[in-house]
Design an enzyme around this catalytic site. Structure first.
Site, PDB file in Angstrom:
ATOM      1  N   ARG A 182       0.120  22.256  77.182  1.00  0.00           N
ATOM      2  CA  ARG A 182      -0.683  23.166  77.887  1.00  0.00           C
ATOM      3  C   ARG A 182      -2.293  22.649  77.463  1.00  0.00           C
ATOM      4  NH1 ARG A 182       3.445  24.985  80.889  1.00  0.00           N
ATOM      5  NH2 ARG A 182       5.546  25.201  79.148  1.00  0.00           N
ATOM      6  N   GLU A 305      13.485  27.341  71.841  1.00  0.00           N
ATOM      7  CA  GLU A 305      13.570  26.612  72.881  1.00  0.00           C
ATOM      8  C   GLU A 305      13.967  24.492  72.705  1.00  0.00           C
ATOM      9  OE1 GLU A 305       8.531  26.779  73.722  1.00  0.00           O
ATOM     10  OE2 GLU A 305       9.730  28.828  75.227  1.00  0.00           O
ATOM     11  N   LYS A 379       3.080  35.629  67.618  1.00  0.00           N
ATOM     12  CA  LYS A 379       2.254  35.784  68.631  1.00  0.00           C
ATOM     13  C   LYS A 379       1.842  36.781  68.757  1.00  0.00           C
ATOM     14  CE  LYS A 379       4.066  31.416  70.889  1.00  0.00           C
ATOM     15  NZ  LYS A 379       4.238  30.898  71.716  1.00  0.00           N
ATOM     16  N   ASP A 384       5.117  35.999  75.236  1.00  0.00           N
ATOM     17  CA  ASP A 384       5.042  34.563  74.704  1.00  0.00           C
ATOM     18  C   ASP A 384       3.480  34.658  75.952  1.00  0.00           C
ATOM     19  OD1 ASP A 384       4.428  31.642  74.966  1.00  0.00           O
ATOM     20  OD2 ASP A 384       6.072  31.550  76.339  1.00  0.00           O
ATOM     21  N   GLU A 412      -2.551  29.191  79.078  1.00  0.00           N
ATOM     22  CA  GLU A 412      -1.560  28.922  79.552  1.00  0.00           C
ATOM     23  C   GLU A 412      -1.751  29.535  80.755  1.00  0.00           C
ATOM     24  OE1 GLU A 412       1.659  28.527  77.000  1.00  0.00           O
ATOM     25  OE2 GLU A 412       3.373  28.211  78.813  1.00  0.00           O
TER      26      GLU A 412
HETATM   27  O1  GCW Z   1       4.142  29.719  75.885  1.00  0.00           O
HETATM   28  C1  GCW Z   1       5.521  29.275  75.887  1.00  0.00           C
HETATM   29  C2  GCW Z   1       5.036  27.775  75.959  1.00  0.00           C
HETATM   30  C3  GCW Z   1       5.463  26.192  75.184  1.00  0.00           C
HETATM   31  C4  GCW Z   1       5.014  26.378  73.916  1.00  0.00           C
HETATM   32  C5  GCW Z   1       5.827  27.174  72.858  1.00  0.00           C
HETATM   33  C6  GCW Z   1       5.579  27.739  72.073  1.00  0.00           C
HETATM   34  C7  GCW Z   1       4.762  24.649  72.361  1.00  0.00           C
HETATM   35  O2  GCW Z   1       5.067  26.905  77.852  1.00  0.00           O
HETATM   36  O3  GCW Z   1       4.642  24.632  76.509  1.00  0.00           O
HETATM   37  O4  GCW Z   1       5.592  25.093  73.165  1.00  0.00           O
HETATM   38  O5  GCW Z   1       5.666  28.165  73.857  1.00  0.00           O
HETATM   39  O6  GCW Z   1       4.680  28.528  72.029  1.00  0.00           O
HETATM   40  O7  GCW Z   1       6.101  27.146  71.346  1.00  0.00           O
END
Ligand code: GCW
Length: 835
Positions: A182, A305, A379, A384, A412
């Site tokens: 990203r 993930e 976050k 996200d 992103e």
């Molecule tokens: O937003 C998502 C992204 C991933 C990222 C993940 C995260 C680094 O698409 O690319 O991985 O979050 O924040 O861990």
């Protein structure tokens, strides 16, 4: 002496050559003009003294000399003791007090804080930069230089500044091979081919930018961590990077993989409660700290993930965080444990499932179980980095755990630096949001800074992902996001307007029209982008299982990733209520929960994030949801067209390179906004069956579809998803060259021709356009858009203005494919000139 002169001239020459590429960002130190130059020449003393000796103090002094030389054209003389003439004196409080016993202060400065003070001794005037530590001295110098650049008086200073929170960090998602997850500003400044770059000059330059904002830490590799970062062979590389950042007061951290004890450590387990694993982390930390005694710590993404984590052994996130924390604690290191933990294989058919619940459900039960050097990095929103999200409920739910807010500077889901989106207003909406964690008055900013509960660590983390491009982030205007993040991390009470204006003046100078236009674009850009990509809390309607860039309204549905908006024939939105939905809203404190739970009080901007409603639901402004979706998309696309016109009015008032880069970027964005507008509005029209009250959706009187033109060689193809091409179809060329033509049947006049074509990243197709037999434009499809497919990500627009058209003129486009890029076309639009 000679070598010193050489360095001096080399540095001046380099400065001129690079002056306006964007690489100096907001630290250009452009020469002041007019009366203010004269005033500063009179106010500035001739000498500078740094009372402390350290690499940071040395840098502070050099920076001052550099800035004063650039802006005022005077070279300060470096002295070693307090001279018998006016001077600028830099030092820690202790050192300054020894030299100026008359300096009295009651209030102690916080670490990294500083004070600017004018002290007079008879006729002599000393400008003092005093700080609690060397880093603060450096920050004070940057602040003094900012004041000069912004035209503020410096002859009678009395100002104290302390940071709002101790943690003001950036994360870089750089891979060891030099790519950046990203990242939109080129390859890694840190890594190449498995090792630290041979030339780390850009890292030092980055350190300078960070220091100018008061950022004091940087994690230098991707949170999707390559376990090799912990191999002994990489330690010298990390140490070299740390050496480059240290003189700027920036501590380095690394992201680690939780499986490392097994993958690279030779153990058969990574169970955090296994004594061998404890010992492994401890000796690994010892080994790294021997080489880098001031390492900031580790960042850890676990059980997320596809990353391994404590769940492999039935352990908790606290077990995982603490085993690493204890290894780091001995060295004063921190562990940033990411709160971004969720199941990406959720059953979408179950309407009670909800990804937004995940952070709270995972971490709330562990509150109080984390060691004091653990910071849970959360976050801003529960999903996200979408174009709009509510504040994560986890901020208000942890009472005995350090928190940091993670904000995404790299764009992103917000246009990947190809769209201008100034994120400060979005971040402020979250930082200022009152979580009612202890009754009224607990905005997110105060919770993350630990000011409410006296937690020892916490603050702000920005995912920056700068790269080697001169613009750092891939778009000159996107630099404002890095700048804005730093300013907010230091003082989240600043207004977005103040930040936008300071940035613009430092980056582009003081022309009032330039200031008005750029700040105007920046401050409206988030709403504009939201308007055409995902209003009312729909989230960014992008290709969420792919590149996160172009439009794809259904990509979020019917899969396990949980970014659902649940739009169907009858209604739209995720029901997250306690009464009938997923219960997510119940994760907020009662005052917040009741506001979101009720349709009467839930803000329209988050309506579809919280509720499922019929398309005919009426919003506060009296519009139905469906009409709002139509209108906002038309408003958003029109706003970007206006940005282009506003920008063009600045020609000649902004240096040529940045002027044309930004013009090209905005013009591209205008074309993309139109793709988004048409895709989303048509999708909702088809799905809801309710037409646009203004009859715009589906009606494009100026448009000639490529599939309806006379085609020689071109063939008609259906595009997936259908909404990303006008009429769901385009034409592509499978031969060495193809032609599409039609006859203009409008009135005589000057016209702008817009050609909507596709620019995939697997070749460089060429196009030419002629009117009545005369070649008027030719271009190459050579942009690096993130797809090989014909879809919304590759759809792009060529604007050809100032063409005289008469009825019956033939408009002819010739396409020459290249390596699988098929010179594809969607449509041509003919508007009145400059429309
Ligand atoms: O937003 C998502 C992204 C991933 C990222 C993940 C995260 C680094 O698409 O690319 O991985 O979050 O924040 O861990």
């Amino acid at each position: 002496m000679l070598s010193k002169l050489f360095v001096l001239f080399g540095f001046i020459a380099a400065d001129c050559v690079q002056a306006e590429t964007g690489r100096q960002a907001w630290l250009r130190y452009a020469e002041l003009k007019g009366p203010s130059l004269q005033q500063y020449r009179e106010a500035i003393p001739a000498a500078v003294i740094a009372l402390n000796k350290s690499a940071i103090a040395e840098n502070a002094q050099q920076e001052l000399v550099r800035g004063v030389r650039g802006m005022i054209g005077r070279t300060l003389r470096e002295e070693s003791g307090i001279p018998k003439e006016g001077a600028i004196v830099l030092g820690t409080e202790v050192a300054i007090r020894a030299a100026f016993p008359e300096w009295q202060t009651d209030e102690a400065l916080k670490p990294d804080g500083y004070c600017l003070k004018t002290i007079r001794r008879g006729q002599l005037r000393y400008t003092i930069v005093a700080a609690q530590n060397d880093r603060g001295v450096l920050y004070g110098v940057f602040h003094l230089l900012d004041k000069i650049a912004l035209g503020e008086a410096i002859d009678s200073l009395d100002e104290r500044q302390s940071p709002y929170a101790p943690v003001r960090w950036v994360n870089q998602w750089d891979n060891l091979d030099g790519s950046i997850e990203r990242g939109y500003g080129g390859r890694s400044i840190f890594w190449d081919d498995g090792h630290a770059r041979a030339d780390l000059n850009r890292v030092s330059e980055y350190g300078r930018l960070l220091a100018s904002l008061g950022i004091n830490g940087c994690a230098i590799n991707n949170v999707n961590a390559d376990p090799r970062i912990l191999l002994p062979a990489l330690v010298p590389d990390i140490a070299r990077i740390a050496d480059a950042l240290r003189p700027w007061g920036v501590r380095v951290a690394i992201s680690v993989d939780f499986g490392s004890p097994k993958t690279i450590g030779g153990l058969d387990t990574f169970d955090p409660l296994d004594a061998r694993v404890t010992e492994w982390w401890k000796s690994k930390a010892d080994e790294i700290y021997r080489a880098i005694p001031d390492l900031g710590g580790f960042v850890l993404k676990a059980d997320s993930e596809g990353r391994v984590g404590p769940s492999a052994y039935g352990r908790t996130h606290a077990d995982a965080a603490n085993v690493v924390a204890r290894a780091l604690a001995l060295h004063g290191g921190l562990i940033f444990y990411r709160g971004f933990v969720y199941d990406h294989h959720m059953d979408w058919r179950n309407f009670k499932n909800d990804r937004a619940r995940a952070a709270y459900d995972n971490f709330r039960p562990l509150d109080g179980k984390f060691d004091t050097n653990v910071i849970v990095q959360i976050k801003n929103g529960p999903i996200d980095f979408q174009v709009r999200e509510p504040a994560s409920p986890l901020f208000g739910a942890l009472e005995r755990t350090n928190e940091a807010i993670e904000l995404q500077i790299t764009q992103e889901y917000t246009g990947q630096a190809r769209h201008t989106v100034f994120l400060v207003p979005m971040w402020k909406a979250t930082l200022d949001f009152d979580m009612h964690a202890r009754g009224d008055g607990t905005p997110v900013k105060s919770l993350v800074a630990g000011t409410i509960s006296e937690r020892p660590a916490g603050g702000f983390v920005g995912v920056a992902n700068v790269g080697l491009d001169d613009s750092w982030l891939g778009n000159q205007l996107s630099q404002a996001n890095l700048y804005g993040f730093g300013r907010l991390a230091w003082n989240p009470n600043l207004s977005a307007q103040r930040i936008a204006e300071d940035w613009t003046r430092l980056t582009f100078g003081d022309d009032p029209d330039v200031l008005k236009t750029i700040a105007g674009i920046q401050l409206s850009s988030w709403r504009t982008y939201e308007n055409y990509t995902g209003p009312l809390g729909l989230q960014t309607l992008t290709d969420i299982t792919g590149n996160h860039y172009g439009v794809n309204v259904e990509a979020s549905e019917r899969n396990g990733w949980g970014q659902w908006h649940r739009a169907d024939a009858n209604g739209v939105g995720m029901d997250r209520t306690v009464a009938t939905g997923t219960g997510y809203i119940g994760q907020y404190r009662p005052a917040v929960a009741s506001m979101f739970e009720s349709l009467a009080t839930c803000p329209d901007d988050l309506l579809l994030f919280m509720h499922h409603v019929p398309y005919t639901h009426v919003l506060r402004d009296g519009k139905t949801v469906i009409q709002y979706i139509y209108d906002s998309h038309y408003e958003g696309a029109a706003a970007v067209r206006q940005y282009v016109r506003d920008w063009e009015a600045l020609q000649g008032r902004v240096d040529e390179q940045r002027y044309s880069e930004i013009r090209a970027q905005l013009e591209y964005q205008a074309g993309q906004a139109q793709v988004w507008r048409d895709a989303v509005t048509n999708w909702f029209w088809k799905t809801s069956g309710i037409p646009d009250a203004q009859n715009r959706v589906g009606h494009y009187p100026d448009r000639v579809e490529a599939e309806s033109m006379q085609l020689q060689g071109y063939e008609i193809v259906s595009i997936v998803p259908w909404e990303s091409a006008s009429g769901g179809k385009a034409i592509q060329c499978e031969q060495s060259q193809c032609v599409a033509s039609f006859r203009y049947d409008g009135a005589t006049g000057w016209r702008t021709i817009r050609v909507q074509y596709f620019d995939q990243n697997n070749g460089v197709a060429h196009y030419s356009l002629s009117v009545a037999g005369e070649l008027v434009d030719a271009w190459a499809a050579n942009d690096g858009l993130p797809t090989q497919k014909l879809d919304g990500s590759s759809s792009t627009q060529r604007v050809i203005a100032g063409i005289a058209l008469r009825p019956g003129d033939e408009i002819r486009i010739e396409g020459v494919p290249d390596q699988g890029e098929q010179a594809a076309l969607d449509y041509v639009e003919i508007g009145t000139d400059r429309e």
